[in-house]
Design an enzyme around this catalytic site. Structure first.
Site, PDB file in Angstrom:
ATOM      1  N   ASP A   1       0.405  -3.225  -0.627  1.00 57.68           N
ATOM      2  CA  ASP A   1      -0.945  -3.321  -0.100  1.00 57.68           C
ATOM      3  C   ASP A   1      -0.854  -4.137   1.190  1.00 57.68           C
ATOM      4  OD1 ASP A   1      -3.786  -3.338   0.052  1.00 57.68           O
ATOM      5  OD2 ASP A   1      -3.783  -5.343  -0.830  1.00 57.68           O
ATOM      6  N   LYS A   2      -1.780  -3.971   2.110  1.00 57.61           N
ATOM      7  CA  LYS A   2      -1.721  -4.734   3.360  1.00 57.61           C
ATOM      8  C   LYS A   2      -2.443  -6.068   3.257  1.00 57.61           C
ATOM      9  CE  LYS A   2      -4.415  -3.952   6.923  1.00 57.61           C
ATOM     10  NZ  LYS A   2      -4.964  -5.321   7.209  1.00 57.61           N
TER      11      LYS A   2
END
Length: 636
Positions: A313-314
């Site tokens: 995930d960022k």
């Protein structure tokens, strides 16, 4: 039952008594040439040491398990029948002494886990409604109660600071011994120590619901969760032990050599094989727990070692999850005044971009509180129009500037374009219709990410992938900065989940690394789910591995540790099987006998334990990187 408890309680003393009797017996033989006394003393030593062994064998039989102790018990009885009291005494002593050393070394591997439980607070200082305090048992604290924690005391609950200021040592949660400043509205965790100051904490979680309690439960459960290697060994031992009994019987039928058959029983004990995998996993899990890395058991460790694809995930994972000012382009000579005006206006707003500007001003120690603001007007989709200290200010996007007929110069337009390419949000500041600042605001990339992703590749990671709901421009910029192979942007949670399944269907072993909240479906579906964050409920419950420090150093350490643990397990199994083969060959060749074989057998158990204990120090030495490529090959 009382007799069994007594024997178990005094097992070490029994081992010592057996050793003393054996020494006494040999001294009597060599000093006084007294064979009768020698046999009587060693027979006594045999009986004393054999009692706890036979009790354990009997209990295992009641549970329909043919244990190692049963083999030793039969061997001792056989030695008595043929009058080999010295053999039986040495065999029983070595077995008991091996068990003692095994327990001592296993205790060391569990030390980091034991230290966790010892840190659990037992009492709390409750702040009563009238302001007085009273000391109560920690189990009596209820949610919304207020507790007082002074310097040197342990925080008894998860909660929010409502008064006071202090510093806490959160190493019990994160594994990092560093003083963390705590003040009003900050969160604190049960088990952390207030190293300086005092805190009044309103309890939000108590008892078994606290983060610390869940960590202890998680680590204790992890020890009981077996790896693939352990499950295989359990199945193997189930059939192996009866097979040894049958082989010994066949040997006796063919050779009519009762002593040889008894020796086969003793040498065939698979002690090192049975303990080799569990002790490696306990040591590996303990190493991780000491560093704030919670691995849910041997199976998770085993699966993690085989991972070749990492999906990230960022926001909150590759980045800090907090918007900050990343760039300030100035177009006048008084940048501090310009920033102070902008910060004063944004201090009246709760917009994330506004908070980032206020935080930036505070970090730069730029004062803005004394200014007066008039005609403050928020314009939807554009920004803020206001008057500060007699000057007309516009803070917003390019659309706001266009609406107010303010044109950007070529240089300003280029600066704005560069910010947009980086995926940054921007705030244009105009004072009295002149653009003075263009501020870039973005979620900051974790500074260590790029280097640590390279280390993941060195450990054996083949694919590094980003899955994010953010826009394509921002995602591409972040991916390029940190060295991600493939970027998927503008995804909904269910689309992330589909991509995890797609890569799995292609034969990849996938680990998903996220914050443990909105990514929980992907974390649960991946071969290994990894949650970065300080122990959120969803993270602990859904993921296979929790990184309490929430950084990539922990991720790289965990990946390397998993590979090293699996390699260590394979080493132990190889040692155990090799020793059994050597003993049986030595028996056939005629240079291994019952006592010497038992000595080698017990020594092999200690060798696999000491080999596993090397995992406790993994990550401490500067040469650990030398093992990376070797670990990768063995873990495939």
């Amino acid at each position: 039952m009382k007799f069994q408890i007594f024997i178990q309680k005094h097992n070490n003393q029994i081992t010592l008594a057996s050793a003393i009797l054996i020494i006494t017996g040999y001294l009597s033989k060599f000093l006084f040439a007294n064979d009768l006394g020698f046999n009587v003393i060693l027979a006594t030593a045999s009986v004393i040491a054999a009692v706890p062994i036979m009790i354990h064998a009997y209990q295992s039989l009641r549970a329909k398990v043919i244990s190692i102790e049963l083999l030793v018990s039969i061997a001792v009885i056989g030695a008595f029948i043929i009058g080999e009291f010295n053999e039986s005494a040495i065999v029983t002593f070595l077995f008991q002494f091996g068990g003692y050393l095994e327990q001592r070394t296993l205790t060391k591997t569990r030390q980091s886990i034991k230290s966790l439980t010892e840190m659990a607070p037992s009492t709390a200082v409750l702040v009563n409604a009238d302001g007085t305090t009273s000391k109560i048992d920690v189990d009596d604290v209820a949610e919304n109660d207020v507790v007082l924690v002074k310097t040197g005391a342990s925080v008894p609950v998860d909660g929010e600071v409502i008064d006071g200021h202090g510093y806490t040592d959160e190493s019990v949660i994160t594994g990092e011994s560093k003083a963390i400043s705590k003040q009003v509205n900050d969160n604190v965790f049960s088990g952390t120590i207030v190293s300086d100051g005092f805190l009044k904490v309103k309890a939000t979680k108590v008892g078994d619901d606290t983060t610390f309690a869940k960590i202890i439960d998680l680590v204790e459960e992890a020890e009981d969760t077996k790896s693939h290697a352990e499950k295989f060994i359990d199945r193997f031992a189930k059939y192996y032990t009866p097979a040894v009994l049958i082989i010994a019987l066949i040997v006796f039928v063919i050779t009519r050599d009762f002593k040889l058959a008894i020796t086969v029983l003793v040498l065939g004990c698979p002690g090192a094989l049975v303990i080799g995998a569990p002790v490696s996993n306990v040591a590996g899990i303990g190493n991780g727990a000491k560093r704030g890395i919670l691995v849910k058991g041997g199976e998770a460790m085993d699966s993690f070692a085989k991972i070749d694809t990492f999906m990230f995930d960022k926001t909150g994972t590759l980045t800090t999850g907090k918007t900050s000012v990343t760039e300030v382009n100035q177009y006048n000579n008084d940048v501090k005044t310009s920033i102070s005006y902008a910060a004063k206006i944004e201090s009246l707003s709760d917009h994330p971009l506004g908070r980032a500007i206020v935080n930036y001003a505070n970090q730069q120690k730029i004062s803005f509180s004394d200014y007066s603001v008039d005609n403050n007007q928020a314009i939807k989709g554009q920004g803020i129009n206001a008057t500060v200290d007699g000057h007309h200010l516009l803070l917003g996007n390019k659309k706001m500037m266009d609406q107010n007929s303010i044109k950007l110069s070529t240089a300003q337009a280029n600066d704005l374009t560069q910010l947009q390419k980086k995926g940054s949000s921007n705030v244009i500041v105009a004072i009295d219709h002149q653009i003075v600042l263009i501020i870039g605001i973005a979620d900051v990339i974790r500074p260590e990410v790029a280097d640590k992703l390279r280390e993941l590749r060195n450990h054996g990671a083949k694919h590094l992938i980003m899955l994010t709901g953010d826009n394509q421009a921002t995602a591409t910029y972040v991916g390029n900065q940190v060295g991600i192979d493939t970027v998927y942007a503008e995804l909904m949670p269910e689309q992330k989940l589909e991509l995890v399944k797609e890569y799995q269907s292609q034969g990849n072993r996938v680990a998903f690394v996220g914050d443990g909240i909105n990514d929980s479906p992907s974390i649960a579906t991946a071969d290994i789910g990894i949650a970065m964050g300080s122990g959120t409920d969803v993270a602990i419950e859904t993921s296979d591995i929790v990184l309490m420090k929430s950084n990539f150093n922990s991720l790289v350490h965990a990946y390397g540790l998993a590979k090293k643990t699996v390699l260590n397990t394979k080493e132990n199994i190889t040692i155990a099987i090799g020793v059994v083969a050597f003993l049986l060959f030595g028996l056939v060749a005629g240079f291994i006998y019952m006592a010497s074989g038992m000595f080698v057998h017990e020594a092999s158990i200690l060798i696999v334990i000491f080999n596993a204990m090397r995992l406790i120090a993994y990550g401490n030495d500067r040469n650990s990187a030398k093992h990376h490529s070797l670990n990768t090959e063995f873990a495939k």
